[in-house]
Design a protein around this motif. Structure first.
Motif, mmCIF file in Angstrom:
data_model
loop_
_atom_site.group_PDB
_atom_site.id
_atom_site.type_symbol
_atom_site.label_atom_id
_atom_site.label_comp_id
_atom_site.label_asym_id
_atom_site.label_seq_id
_atom_site.Cartn_x
_atom_site.Cartn_y
_atom_site.Cartn_z
ATOM 1 N N ASP A 1 0.853 -1.186 0.000
ATOM 2 C CA ASP A 1 0.000 0.000 0.000
ATOM 3 C C ASP A 1 0.894 1.244 0.000
ATOM 4 N N SER A 2 0.277 2.411 -0.143
ATOM 5 C CA SER A 2 1.065 3.633 -0.333
ATOM 6 C C SER A 2 1.939 3.949 0.884
ATOM 7 N N ARG A 3 1.422 3.684 2.084
ATOM 8 C CA ARG A 3 2.215 3.982 3.289
ATOM 9 C C ARG A 3 3.432 3.058 3.383
ATOM 10 N N SER A 4 3.207 1.756 3.189
ATOM 11 C CA SER A 4 4.319 0.808 3.248
ATOM 12 C C SER A 4 5.314 1.071 2.119
ATOM 13 N N SER A 5 4.795 1.448 0.935
ATOM 14 C CA SER A 5 5.671 1.777 -0.185
ATOM 15 C C SER A 5 6.598 2.930 0.171
ATOM 16 N N ALA A 6 6.025 3.972 0.787
ATOM 17 C CA ALA A 6 6.823 5.136 1.167
ATOM 18 C C ALA A 6 7.898 4.748 2.176
ATOM 19 N N GLU A 7 7.565 3.863 3.117
ATOM 20 C CA GLU A 7 8.539 3.410 4.113
ATOM 21 C C GLU A 7 9.705 2.689 3.439
ATOM 22 N N VAL A 8 9.382 1.738 2.565
ATOM 23 C CA VAL A 8 10.430 0.947 1.917
ATOM 24 C C VAL A 8 11.304 1.828 1.030
ATOM 25 N N LEU A 9 10.690 2.731 0.274
ATOM 26 C CA LEU A 9 11.470 3.623 -0.596
ATOM 27 C C LEU A 9 12.359 4.556 0.223
ATOM 28 N N SER A 10 11.852 5.014 1.353
ATOM 29 C CA SER A 10 12.656 5.865 2.231
ATOM 30 C C SER A 10 13.859 5.102 2.767
#
Length: 243
Positions: free
Chosen positions: A176-185
């Motif tokens: 999901d968008s939140r988990s995606s942002a975490e992994v990309l960060s």
């Protein structure tokens, strides 16, 4: 002297099929990926981006041309030599997390090193785990972790061997968008704070905006480059390529 490029393709051609069914997936591609940078490979479906990553990582062979990891030439290596090179110098993060369900997070992180007969560097392991926020999750099995946490475990597994380059193939495709942002960060942090090199295949303009550089492919050829890509710039570039 260490090469300033972590991975490099030089006049690479890759063809699939024969006769009327020939597909030229890579058509004389020359491109380099700088050390300690986060680079996105982007393009329409069928543009050759995943094929390029597989050739760079030694997961597939080229028809002609040369591929290098650091200063080591992959072209012409035996399967056994390629396996050793991948184990020592390449990390992988895939869309499907590829974790062993019966192993804990810590065991999954260390699995690749153990299969390669290498001992982990305890201080580096602790740094990677702390950076990825996994210290309290090491004894959990994948079924006890969220999708984002599982992908962070996969990132830690890719980083723990201190590879020359980490290849990430649509690493946020199942998140999901939140988990995606975490992994990309975390991938971004691994480059900026841990000195890692990451090359990521993605079709997502938002994911690409976390990178330092973007390489655009179309019809198996380099079709452009973007420096410090923004979501709008990536969307516009892909639209121009018919993505």
């Amino acid at each position: 002297m260490e090469s300033s490029l972590a991975a490099e393709a030089i006049d690479v051609v890759k063809v699939f099929g024969k006769g009327d069914n020939v597909v030229r997936a890579l058509d004389h591609v020359t491109v380099g990926f700088p050390t300690q940078r986060f680079t996105a490979i982007m393009g329409p479906s069928g543009s050759g981006k995943t094929t390029l990553m597989h050739c760079l990582a030694g997961l597939d062979t080229v028809g002609s041309g040369r591929v290098k990891i650091g200063q080591r030439e992959l072209t012409g290596l035996s399967d056994a030599a390629l396996t050793r090179l991948r184990g020592d110098h390449v990390g992988f993060v895939f869309q499907s997390f590829n974790l062993m369900p019966t192993l804990t997070a810590e065991e999954n992180i260390l699995l690749g090193l153990r299969l390669a007969g290498r001992r982990p560097d305890k201080a580096w392991f602790d740094t990677v785990v702390r950076t990825l926020g996994l210290s309290s999750r090491l004894r959990h099995k994948p079924s006890e972790l969220s999708g984002g946490q599982q992908q962070r475990v996969a990132c830690a597994r890719a980083l723990v061997g201190r590879p020359k380059v980490v290849f990430a193939d649509e690493p946020t495709g199942n998140l999901d968008s939140r988990s995606s942002a975490e992994v990309l960060s975390f991938l971004q942090t691994s480059v900026r704070e841990l000195g890692q090199t990451v090359v990521m295949v993605t079709h997502d303009p938002v994911a690409a905006s976390y990178t330092d550089h973007g390489v655009l492919l179309a019809d198996g050829r380099i079709a452009g480059r973007l420096r410090r890509p923004t979501p709008d710039a990536v969307s516009s570039a892909l639209a121009n390529l018919g993505a």
